[in-house]
Design a protein around this motif. Sequence first.
Motif, PDB file in Angstrom:
ATOM      1  N   GLU A 172     -38.148 -38.547   0.700  1.00 23.99           N
ATOM      2  CA  GLU A 172     -37.182 -38.346   1.772  1.00 23.99           C
ATOM      3  C   GLU A 172     -37.045 -36.853   2.080  1.00 23.99           C
ATOM      4  OE1 GLU A 172     -36.042 -40.703   3.415  1.00 23.99           O
ATOM      5  OE2 GLU A 172     -36.080 -42.506   2.172  1.00 23.99           O
ATOM      6  N   PRO A 173     -36.444 -36.491   3.241  1.00 19.96           N
ATOM      7  CA  PRO A 173     -36.277 -35.072   3.569  1.00 19.96           C
ATOM      8  C   PRO A 173     -35.567 -34.278   2.462  1.00 19.96           C
ATOM      9  CG  PRO A 173     -35.786 -36.414   5.488  1.00 19.96           C
ATOM     10  CD  PRO A 173     -35.999 -37.371   4.348  1.00 19.96           C
ATOM     11  N   ILE A 174     -34.700 -34.923   1.732  1.00 15.25           N
ATOM     12  CA  ILE A 174     -33.979 -34.268   0.649  1.00 15.25           C
ATOM     13  C   ILE A 174     -34.915 -33.859  -0.500  1.00 15.25           C
ATOM     14  CG2 ILE A 174     -33.436 -36.370  -0.653  1.00 15.25           C
ATOM     15  CD1 ILE A 174     -30.645 -35.299  -1.112  1.00 15.25           C
ATOM     16  N   ASP A 175     -36.131 -34.403  -0.513  1.00 14.60           N
ATOM     17  CA  ASP A 175     -37.045 -34.205  -1.629  1.00 14.60           C
ATOM     18  C   ASP A 175     -38.025 -33.050  -1.441  1.00 14.60           C
ATOM     19  OD1 ASP A 175     -36.073 -36.325  -3.285  1.00 14.60           O
ATOM     20  OD2 ASP A 175     -37.034 -37.747  -1.923  1.00 14.60           O
ATOM     21  N   LEU A 176     -37.844 -32.262  -0.404  1.00 15.16           N
ATOM     22  CA  LEU A 176     -38.637 -31.041  -0.261  1.00 15.16           C
ATOM     23  C   LEU A 176     -37.832 -30.014   0.514  1.00 15.16           C
ATOM     24  CD1 LEU A 176     -41.533 -31.541   2.360  1.00 15.16           C
ATOM     25  CD2 LEU A 176     -39.568 -33.066   2.152  1.00 15.16           C
ATOM     26  N   ALA A 177     -38.179 -28.756   0.304  1.00 13.10           N
ATOM     27  CA  ALA A 177     -37.365 -27.672   0.860  1.00 13.10           C
ATOM     28  C   ALA A 177     -37.511 -27.542   2.365  1.00 13.10           C
ATOM     29  CB  ALA A 177     -37.732 -26.358   0.170  1.00 13.10           C
ATOM     30  N   HIS A 178     -38.693 -27.838   2.905  1.00 10.61           N
ATOM     31  CA  HIS A 178     -38.935 -27.608   4.335  1.00 10.61           C
ATOM     32  C   HIS A 178     -39.567 -28.842   4.989  1.00 10.61           C
ATOM     33  CE1 HIS A 178     -37.998 -23.419   3.553  1.00 10.61           C
ATOM     34  NE2 HIS A 178     -38.930 -23.394   2.615  1.00 10.61           N
ATOM     35  N   PRO A 179     -38.797 -29.899   5.129  1.00 12.37           N
ATOM     36  CA  PRO A 179     -39.365 -31.140   5.669  1.00 12.37           C
ATOM     37  C   PRO A 179     -39.895 -31.000   7.095  1.00 12.37           C
ATOM     38  CG  PRO A 179     -36.967 -31.303   5.469  1.00 12.37           C
ATOM     39  CD  PRO A 179     -37.383 -30.069   4.741  1.00 12.37           C
ATOM     40  N   SER A 180     -39.197 -30.274   7.939  1.00  7.67           N
ATOM     41  CA  SER A 180     -39.627 -30.190   9.338  1.00  7.67           C
ATOM     42  C   SER A 180     -40.964 -29.478   9.488  1.00  7.67           C
ATOM     43  CB  SER A 180     -38.559 -29.477  10.182  1.00  7.67           C
ATOM     44  OG  SER A 180     -38.338 -28.160   9.702  1.00  7.67           O
ATOM     45  N   ASN A 181     -41.280 -28.582   8.573  1.00  8.52           N
ATOM     46  CA  ASN A 181     -42.543 -27.843   8.647  1.00  8.52           C
ATOM     47  C   ASN A 181     -43.713 -28.608   8.036  1.00  8.52           C
ATOM     48  OD1 ASN A 181     -41.069 -25.762   9.719  1.00  8.52           O
ATOM     49  ND2 ASN A 181     -40.989 -24.556   7.847  1.00  8.52           N
ATOM     50  N   ASN A 182     -43.438 -29.729   7.366  1.00 10.23           N
ATOM     51  CA  ASN A 182     -44.481 -30.422   6.600  1.00 10.23           C
ATOM     52  C   ASN A 182     -44.674 -31.875   6.999  1.00 10.23           C
ATOM     53  OD1 ASN A 182     -45.485 -28.519   4.346  1.00 10.23           O
ATOM     54  ND2 ASN A 182     -43.260 -28.257   4.298  1.00 10.23           N
ATOM     55  N   HIS A 183     -44.203 -32.226   8.194  1.00  8.55           N
ATOM     56  CA  HIS A 183     -44.204 -33.634   8.594  1.00  8.55           C
ATOM     57  C   HIS A 183     -45.597 -34.261   8.531  1.00  8.55           C
ATOM     58  CE1 HIS A 183     -43.236 -36.847  11.874  1.00  8.55           C
ATOM     59  NE2 HIS A 183     -43.232 -37.360  10.674  1.00  8.55           N
ATOM     60  N   HIS A 184     -46.632 -33.471   8.810  1.00 12.22           N
ATOM     61  CA  HIS A 184     -47.982 -34.023   8.807  1.00 12.22           C
ATOM     62  C   HIS A 184     -48.830 -33.440   7.678  1.00 12.22           C
ATOM     63  CE1 HIS A 184     -47.102 -36.072  12.535  1.00 12.22           C
ATOM     64  NE2 HIS A 184     -46.700 -34.941  13.080  1.00 12.22           N
ATOM     65  N   SER A 185     -48.174 -32.966   6.648  1.00 12.19           N
ATOM     66  CA  SER A 185     -48.883 -32.442   5.478  1.00 12.19           C
ATOM     67  C   SER A 185     -49.093 -33.554   4.458  1.00 12.19           C
ATOM     68  CB  SER A 185     -48.069 -31.317   4.822  1.00 12.19           C
ATOM     69  OG  SER A 185     -47.885 -30.234   5.714  1.00 12.19           O
ATOM     70  N   ALA A 186     -50.180 -33.436   3.688  1.00  6.87           N
ATOM     71  CA  ALA A 186     -50.419 -34.396   2.604  1.00  6.87           C
ATOM     72  C   ALA A 186     -49.214 -34.409   1.677  1.00  6.87           C
ATOM     73  CB  ALA A 186     -51.674 -34.000   1.833  1.00  6.87           C
ATOM     74  N   GLY A 187     -48.737 -35.598   1.375  1.00  7.43           N
ATOM     75  CA  GLY A 187     -47.564 -35.738   0.526  1.00  7.43           C
ATOM     76  C   GLY A 187     -46.271 -35.934   1.290  1.00  7.43           C
ATOM     77  N   TYR A 188     -46.332 -35.766   2.622  1.00  9.40           N
ATOM     78  CA  TYR A 188     -45.118 -35.991   3.424  1.00  9.40           C
ATOM     79  C   TYR A 188     -45.466 -36.604   4.787  1.00  9.40           C
ATOM     80  CZ  TYR A 188     -40.313 -35.376   5.013  1.00  9.40           C
ATOM     81  OH  TYR A 188     -39.028 -35.604   5.470  1.00  9.40           O
ATOM     82  N   THR A 189     -46.500 -37.395   4.808  1.00  4.60           N
ATOM     83  CA  THR A 189     -46.811 -38.129   6.037  1.00  4.60           C
ATOM     84  C   THR A 189     -45.930 -39.379   6.116  1.00  4.60           C
ATOM     85  OG1 THR A 189     -48.525 -39.470   4.981  1.00  4.60           O
ATOM     86  CG2 THR A 189     -49.222 -37.360   5.959  1.00  4.60           C
ATOM     87  N   ASP A 190     -45.784 -39.891   7.317  1.00  7.20           N
ATOM     88  CA  ASP A 190     -45.015 -41.126   7.493  1.00  7.20           C
ATOM     89  C   ASP A 190     -45.629 -42.260   6.670  1.00  7.20           C
ATOM     90  OD1 ASP A 190     -43.369 -39.811   9.279  1.00  7.20           O
ATOM     91  OD2 ASP A 190     -44.412 -40.546  11.068  1.00  7.20           O
ATOM     92  N   GLU A 191     -46.969 -42.298   6.627  1.00  4.84           N
ATOM     93  CA  GLU A 191     -47.654 -43.383   5.928  1.00  4.84           C
ATOM     94  C   GLU A 191     -47.373 -43.338   4.416  1.00  4.84           C
ATOM     95  OE1 GLU A 191     -50.127 -42.327   9.581  1.00  4.84           O
ATOM     96  OE2 GLU A 191     -48.990 -41.257   8.046  1.00  4.84           O
ATOM     97  N   GLU A 192     -47.460 -42.171   3.826  1.00  6.78           N
ATOM     98  CA  GLU A 192     -47.237 -42.051   2.379  1.00  6.78           C
ATOM     99  C   GLU A 192     -45.790 -42.364   2.018  1.00  6.78           C
ATOM    100  OE1 GLU A 192     -50.273 -38.432   1.255  1.00  6.78           O
ATOM    101  OE2 GLU A 192     -48.637 -38.066   2.660  1.00  6.78           O
ATOM    102  N   ARG A 193     -44.887 -41.877   2.827  1.00 15.15           N
ATOM    103  CA  ARG A 193     -43.462 -42.103   2.557  1.00 15.15           C
ATOM    104  C   ARG A 193     -43.111 -43.589   2.702  1.00 15.15           C
ATOM    105  NH1 ARG A 193     -40.444 -38.722   6.602  1.00 15.15           N
ATOM    106  NH2 ARG A 193     -38.619 -39.340   5.369  1.00 15.15           N
TER     107      ARG A 193
END
Length: 274
Positions: A172-193
């Motif tokens: 969830e967004p609470i689980d990383l410091a900069h969620p808005s900057n990492n939306h399409h990064s490995a480990g924070y894609t919609d699919e993985e979440r």
Amino acid sequence: MKLISWNIDSLNAALTGTSKRAGETRETLKKIAAAQPDVFAIQETKLRKDPTKKHRDALAKLFPGYNYVWRSSEEPARKSYAGTMYLYKDSYHPKVTYPTIDAPSTMDREGRIITLEFPDFYVTEVYTPNSGSGLKRLTDRQGWDTQYRQYLSKLTKDKPVMISGDFNVAHEPIDLAHPSNNHHSAGYTDEEREDFTKLLKAGFTDSFRKLYPDKTGVYSWWAQRVITSKQNNSGWRLDYWLVSDRIADKIQQSKVVDTGKRRDHAPVELVIDL
């Protein structure tokens, strides 16, 4: 019962290395040994095959009174890649299995899962495949997530399960410091979440969020190559202890173990009354 899990990023470096970082890693190993966990799970051992005599001697010195089992990557997968290990007190005698889950590509040969079966519960660890640079492995990662969820669902039907490891996802967004900057990064894609959400809905509880549903700024990984990542607490929570829903009320503590200035993954600890 106290259980600790850690993506160590090379067991060989941790046990025999001479660099400053190797020293920091050994200090954390000493801290874990002093905590006397019943079970200690290790991911990303990167062993070429079996522990060498140097590794065995170092483990015996650090963890007297423990047995250990391991699983290394094997052909056709890359050598010295991924890999997992368990150390457990020698008063325990679990049945050890090395599951394959019909995962895509070479993932089943990368040494990513070990399971310990005790009389009344399972303890299992995972080193989840990373989706990779440019998300090149995302489709395979999704296939892994599906197969792994099915495997855990079968386990929990038999007896309660405690699951740890580097899941390579910030849920969830609470689980990383900069969620808005990492939306399409490995480990924070919609699919993985979404796959992690499906796993929880299959009958499992995130032990940390069970105790601390709204706690912010708690992470288990900081980029090793970014010198200020730890200083600025610019981290991700990628490492978890999950438990079957029916034993969630027995969780007593779930926390990240402090590793000082050392960047990369930190251990996560679960204390549960079984």
